[in-house]
Scaffold this motif. Structure first.
Motif, PDB file in Angstrom:
ATOM      1  N   GLY B  65       0.821  -1.208   0.000  1.00 35.16           N
ATOM      2  CA  GLY B  65       0.000   0.000   0.000  1.00 35.16           C
ATOM      3  C   GLY B  65       0.851   1.251   0.000  1.00 35.16           C
ATOM      4  O   GLY B  65       0.595   2.191  -0.775  1.00 35.16           O
ATOM      5  N   VAL B  66       1.898   1.274   0.812  1.00 36.40           N
ATOM      6  CA  VAL B  66       2.816   2.418   0.837  1.00 36.40           C
ATOM      7  C   VAL B  66       3.519   2.544  -0.509  1.00 36.40           C
ATOM      8  O   VAL B  66       3.694   3.638  -1.055  1.00 36.40           O
ATOM      9  CB  VAL B  66       3.842   2.256   1.985  1.00 36.40           C
ATOM     10  N   GLY B  67       3.883   1.384  -1.033  1.00 39.95           N
ATOM     11  CA  GLY B  67       4.540   1.386  -2.347  1.00 39.95           C
ATOM     12  C   GLY B  67       3.650   2.019  -3.414  1.00 39.95           C
ATOM     13  O   GLY B  67       4.117   2.827  -4.225  1.00 39.95           O
ATOM     14  N   ILE B  68       2.381   1.670  -3.415  1.00 43.77           N
ATOM     15  CA  ILE B  68       1.470   2.227  -4.413  1.00 43.77           C
ATOM     16  C   ILE B  68       1.389   3.747  -4.256  1.00 43.77           C
ATOM     17  O   ILE B  68       1.483   4.505  -5.230  1.00 43.77           O
ATOM     18  CB  ILE B  68       0.066   1.591  -4.273  1.00 43.77           C
ATOM     19  N   GLY B  69       1.256   4.197  -2.990  1.00 40.71           N
ATOM     20  CA  GLY B  69       1.166   5.635  -2.751  1.00 40.71           C
ATOM     21  C   GLY B  69       2.413   6.356  -3.223  1.00 40.71           C
ATOM     22  O   GLY B  69       2.338   7.397  -3.898  1.00 40.71           O
ATOM     23  N   ALA B  70       3.564   5.769  -2.908  1.00 35.63           N
ATOM     24  CA  ALA B  70       4.819   6.404  -3.302  1.00 35.63           C
ATOM     25  C   ALA B  70       4.956   6.440  -4.819  1.00 35.63           C
ATOM     26  O   ALA B  70       5.443   7.418  -5.401  1.00 35.63           O
ATOM     27  CB  ALA B  70       5.992   5.645  -2.670  1.00 35.63           C
ATOM     28  N   ALA B  71       4.534   5.347  -5.440  1.00 33.09           N
ATOM     29  CA  ALA B  71       4.639   5.268  -6.900  1.00 33.09           C
ATOM     30  C   ALA B  71       3.747   6.324  -7.552  1.00 33.09           C
ATOM     31  O   ALA B  71       4.136   6.977  -8.518  1.00 33.09           O
ATOM     32  CB  ALA B  71       4.258   3.871  -7.374  1.00 33.09           C
ATOM     33  N   LEU B  72       2.546   6.504  -6.999  1.00 33.50           N
ATOM     34  CA  LEU B  72       1.637   7.516  -7.540  1.00 33.50           C
ATOM     35  C   LEU B  72       2.242   8.909  -7.361  1.00 33.50           C
ATOM     36  O   LEU B  72       2.024   9.815  -8.170  1.00 33.50           O
ATOM     37  CB  LEU B  72       0.274   7.433  -6.843  1.00 33.50           C
ATOM     38  N   TYR B  73       3.032   9.056  -6.307  1.00 37.82           N
ATOM     39  CA  TYR B  73       3.658  10.335  -6.003  1.00 37.82           C
ATOM     40  C   TYR B  73       4.832  10.606  -6.942  1.00 37.82           C
ATOM     41  O   TYR B  73       5.269  11.722  -7.098  1.00 37.82           O
ATOM     42  CB  TYR B  73       4.125  10.314  -4.545  1.00 37.82           C
ATOM     43  N   GLY B  74       5.301   9.538  -7.606  1.00 40.42           N
ATOM     44  CA  GLY B  74       6.388   9.735  -8.565  1.00 40.42           C
ATOM     45  C   GLY B  74       7.653   8.977  -8.243  1.00 40.42           C
ATOM     46  O   GLY B  74       8.629   9.068  -8.983  1.00 40.42           O
ATOM     47  N   LEU B  75       7.649   8.251  -7.126  1.00 40.31           N
ATOM     48  CA  LEU B  75       8.848   7.487  -6.770  1.00 40.31           C
ATOM     49  C   LEU B  75       8.799   6.113  -7.433  1.00 40.31           C
ATOM     50  O   LEU B  75       7.805   5.738  -8.060  1.00 40.31           O
ATOM     51  CB  LEU B  75       8.945   7.349  -5.249  1.00 40.31           C
ATOM     52  N   ARG B  76       9.882   5.344  -7.294  1.00 43.09           N
ATOM     53  CA  ARG B  76       9.963   4.008  -7.889  1.00 43.09           C
ATOM     54  C   ARG B  76      10.272   3.005  -6.796  1.00 43.09           C
ATOM     55  O   ARG B  76      11.416   2.603  -6.608  1.00 43.09           O
ATOM     56  CB  ARG B  76      11.015   3.975  -8.983  1.00 43.09           C
ATOM     57  N   PRO B  77       9.247   2.595  -6.063  1.00 43.22           N
ATOM     58  CA  PRO B  77       9.461   1.671  -4.948  1.00 43.22           C
ATOM     59  C   PRO B  77       9.758   0.250  -5.422  1.00 43.22           C
ATOM     60  O   PRO B  77       9.222  -0.196  -6.428  1.00 43.22           O
ATOM     61  CB  PRO B  77       8.126   1.705  -4.197  1.00 43.22           C
ATOM     62  N   VAL B  78      10.646  -0.398  -4.666  1.00 38.91           N
ATOM     63  CA  VAL B  78      10.865  -1.830  -4.857  1.00 38.91           C
ATOM     64  C   VAL B  78      10.470  -2.490  -3.544  1.00 38.91           C
ATOM     65  O   VAL B  78      11.205  -2.417  -2.553  1.00 38.91           O
ATOM     66  CB  VAL B  78      12.332  -2.152  -5.206  1.00 38.91           C
ATOM     67  N   CYS B  79       9.291  -3.086  -3.523  1.00 37.45           N
ATOM     68  CA  CYS B  79       8.795  -3.726  -2.308  1.00 37.45           C
ATOM     69  C   CYS B  79       9.373  -5.128  -2.214  1.00 37.45           C
ATOM     70  O   CYS B  79       9.425  -5.847  -3.210  1.00 37.45           O
ATOM     71  CB  CYS B  79       7.275  -3.835  -2.330  1.00 37.45           C
TER      72      CYS B  79
END
Lengths: 481, 327
Positions: B65-79
């Motif tokens: 869920g945090v990853g999705i939020g961060a990704a929408l914000y423009g980051l590139r999370p690797v969960c």
């Protein structure tokens, strides 16, 4: 040479091999019956097309195949055989069974176990994969010419590719036989190769003996009769549905024979394809009953056959069909075909089946003529002696269900005919007459099932009124011929 | 070209991508100081700090869920999901949100997120540390799924996954982490998602596989080669999308198809591959399409003999290859 399911009559599309009368290896003479075939509830015999030796049977007993399907192969006897037959034979011009068999294997190797590479070699032998069938089609290969190396002798895609490579390499049409001449089999194959080479000289690679020597000219590379043409028509499923039927300890199991199965298929086909509608009228046949009672003894003495009500009904029906020819028709997909001639199918019950022989041009017969025709067909039907001719060509069906005491019935159409009429039992009933008097009259129900794609209520009502009018017009004192 | 272990390829690719792009960050259980239970992220926290290598609570739904939020914000999370077996609490986030954001927002919003998850058995992990979960996700449009079998593919596909603008599930077979070594091209090496790879050419049968089973297939191919069976082995590696072109060409090459995976057969990746082949190249087929998969039991057994029974092996694959070749 190939033996195919013959066209046993107009509108016959398939036949069931009821019984083989020969076995592979049997010597037969031309016109000798080789199989019994059931179509449309009668049994016919297939004659051998030439003198020769039966090589293999392609269809098991009890199986239904379309007209034109390969059912057996035979090797015709040499020169003496009919010219047309010989021309078709090609490599099969071998004089003895062993030589004829030897001509079949193609890769030059003896079949599994050293035996001939016929379909007897294994169950997988004559079942081809999609890839194998496609290759055979593209290159015009008779797959029976290829020895299979797959499971149970199955011809694999690789086998076909290898065969094609050999053809391209010029070892065509029958590949070289390693060690030819070192055994009778090899020698026979060698002979065959020679014969084939002569016949197909000049033909494109991939055309083997049969098409090259065939009576019909085949385009290069395309065999006239590809080996995969044997595609059984999808049978109408007459199963019991998805659920198995539980069988109790005391239950009797009656095997479904070809005739019963045929009946089941035809009934299902009619029910599935033809939207049935049903209607009924009552007719006052008091006059007809009196007339028949008055003349029946004299009729029997004169004609030698019983006078029943059925001839009167058929006469009323045929005259009414002339008035309303649309009832004498058939649905043909994008059109309705109205039959010019009136051939009446009559349902005849036997102990274990019902058959529907046909009175040809019934509208041209007198009452006596109809009585004789009915007697003849019914007698032969019960004796199992109907010919295919007898059961073909019907355009309208009449069923005397009253003979079983039925008062009302809802017949299934005799596919593909558009209508069927039943005459129910004649019963005495109190009826209110036109002048409001009540009288005891002989009444009968006439029931009509119709293909609603072709017919509507209005015309059927008019037709039934016409039949009723004619039946009600009979009075004692009229002369019946 | 350096020779790396499978797990080293994971770590070094993560490091390279984090150096290249400051938007790339890692989050998961014990990924920081501990370096992950498998040590896949070992040392990364020292180089990139706790803000880019984030230890999370034991809550997969929050990781994704945090990853999705961060990704929408423009980051590139690797969960990182510690074991694929534990991905289920995040199922809702993955399927209901990540997979459909682009669709639901008419392309305005998207989720450039990678979920790494070690999967697979044969490591004495029992019922909760051995599962193959790929089929559950492969059914869903909106997700990309890769399952590399070599260190080079780990590097190439992980780069492609991180740079992809849509969610990618990156399944690492834990049985390969230290069992497989291989050369990894240096520099900016990318393997496009959606491309299968022919690992071994052959003329008699075509075998499709991925993950650890792929290595069994290659070993089996060597075994049966001695008997004259020439097996073509194709590494699917991208499970969604499938590389239709390579699959169909490979199937058509021999006409005899075997699909091998550790996951059970029913509704699995193999079913989709078989359907694809049956739909598109039926007239190339010379045999029924065969599958060799894990058994239809709920999970990997713990007892060693049962685990051995559950797992595929080169011998099991070779037996199936012989059956298909003989058909």
């Amino acid at each position: 040479m190939e033996i195919r399911m013959p066209q046993l009559g107009e509108s016959v599309t398939e036949g069931t091999i009821a019984r083989w009368l020969v076995r592979p290896g049997d010597r037969v003479s031309r016109y000798q019956p080789i199989a019994e075939v059931i179509t449309d509830k009668v049994t016919a015999e297939i004659p051998a097309p030439a003198d020769g030796v039966i090589e293999s049977l392609k269809v098991p007993e009890g199986e239904t195949v379309p007209v034109g399907a390969l059912i057996a192969r035979m090797a015709a006897a040499e020169e003496g055989a009919a010219a047309g037959a010989a021309a078709e034979v090609g490599a099969g011009a071998a004089p003895t069974p062993s030589a004829a068999v030897g001509a079949i294997p193609s890769n030059g190797h003896p079949g599994p176990g050293g035996g001939p590479a016929t379909e007897a070699a294994g169950t997988g032998r004559t079942r081809y994969s999609p890839a194998v069938m496609r290759l055979a089609q593209e290159h015009g290969i008779d797959l029976s010419q290829i020895r299979g190396t797959g499971l149970g002798g199955r011809v694999t895609r690789r086998d076909v590719e290898r065969y094609l490579e050999e053809l391209r390499a010029g070892r065509a049409p029958v590949p070289a036989v390693p060690g030819a001449g070192d055994g009778s089999q090899g020698a026979a194959s060698g002979m065959a190769a020679q014969a084939v080479g002569d016949r197909s000289r000049g033909a494109a690679p991939g055309v083997e003996a049969r098409p090259a020597g065939s009576t019909e000219p085949a385009p290069a590379g395309v065999p006239a009769t590809p080996a995969w043409s044997y595609v059984p028509a999808a049978p109408v499923q007459v199963g019991a549905g998805d659920q198995p039927i539980p069988v109790g300890a005391g239950d009797q199991r009656i095997p479904v024979g070809p005739v019963r199965r045929r009946i089941a298929e035809r009934m299902l086909q009619a029910r599935r394809e033809q939207p049935h509608a049903w209607t009924m009228v009552r007719a006052d046949v008091t006059g007809l009953v009196a007339l028949r009672n008055a003349i029946k003894d004299e009729f029997r003495a004169r004609e030698g056959t019983e006078l029943t009500y059925l001839p009167f009904l058929i006469k009323a029906v045929t005259e009414s069909l002339r008035e309303y020819p649309l009832l004498n028709s058939v649905w043909a997909g994008d059109e309705i075909v109205v039959r010019r001639e009136i051939h009446i199918s009559i349902a005849v019950a036997t102990e274990d089946a019902v058959v529907v022989p046909v009175i040809k041009n019934a509208d041209r017969l007198s009452i006596a003529g109809l009585a004789h025709a009915i007697h003849d067909l019914a007698t032969r039907a019960r004796a199992g002696r109907l010919t295919l001719e007898d059961v073909q060509g019907g355009t309208f069906t009449v069923n005397n269900t009253g003979a079983f005491g039925s008062y009302l019935s809802q017949p299934i159409l005799n596919y593909p005919q558009a209508a069927i009429l039943t005459m129910e039992a004649i019963t005495k009933e109190p009826v209110v007459l036109e002048n409001d008097a009540i009288a005891i009259r002989s009444m009968v129900n006439l029931c009509l099932s119709l293909d609603h794609r072709v017919l509507d209520g209005l015309i059927c009502g008019r037709f039934l009124q016409a039949v009723k009018r004619r039946l009600e017009a009979y009075q004692p004192g009229q002369r019946v011929v | 070209m350096p020779v790396l272990q499978y797990i080293e390829a994971v770590r070094e690719t993560l490091r390279a991508e984090m150096r290249r792009d400051p938007n790339v960050f890692i989050l998961g259980e014990d990924v920081g100081k501990r370096g992950g239970v498998f040590r896949a992220t070992q040392g990364l926290v020292d180089e990139f700090g706790e803000e880019r290598v984030i230890d999370t609570p034991l809550t997969e739904s929050a990781i994704v869920g945090v990853g999705i939020g961060a990704a929408l914000y423009g980051l590139r999370p690797v969960c990182e999901i510690q074991f694929a077996d534990f991905i289920w609490p995040a199922m809702n986030q993955i399927l209901s949100e990540a997979a459909r954001f682009r669709y639901r927002s008419y392309g305005t919003w998207f989720v450039p997120m990678v979920i790494r998850a070690p999967y697979g058995g044969g490591v004495h992990g029992g019922l909760y540390h051995s599962q193959s979960v790929e089929a559950h996700f492969a059914h869903s449009p909106g997700l990309k799924i890769v399952a590399p079998s070599t260190p080079a593919d780990v590097a190439g596909l992980l780069r492609a996954a991180i740079r992809d603008d849509d969610p990618v599930l990156f399944f690492e077979h834990k049985g390969l982490y230290r069992a497989v070594k291989g050369e990894v091209p240096e520099g900016d090496y990318v393997v496009p998602i959606g491309k299968a790879e022919v690992r071994r050419d052959g003329r008699d049968i075509t075998v499709f596989s991925y993950g650890k089973a792929l290595h069994f297939c290659l070993e089996a191919a060597s075994l049966v080669a001695a008997e004259g069976i020439d097996a073509m082995v194709v590494d699917l590696r991208s499970l969604r999308p499938l590389d239709e072109e390579t699959i169909l060409n490979a199937a058509a090459r021999t006409g005899k198809v075997l699909i091998v995976h550790e996951d059970n057969a029913f509704m699995g990746i193999g079913a989709e591959v078989a359907a694809l082949i049956a739909e598109k190249v039926l007239f190339e087929l010379d045999a029924p399409i065969m599958r060799l998969c894990g058994p239809e039991v709920p999970a990997m057994p713990y007892a060693p003999p049962l685990e051995k029974w559950y797992m595929l092996s080169p011998e099991k694959v070779a037996a199936k290859m012989r059956e298909l070749a003989a058909f």
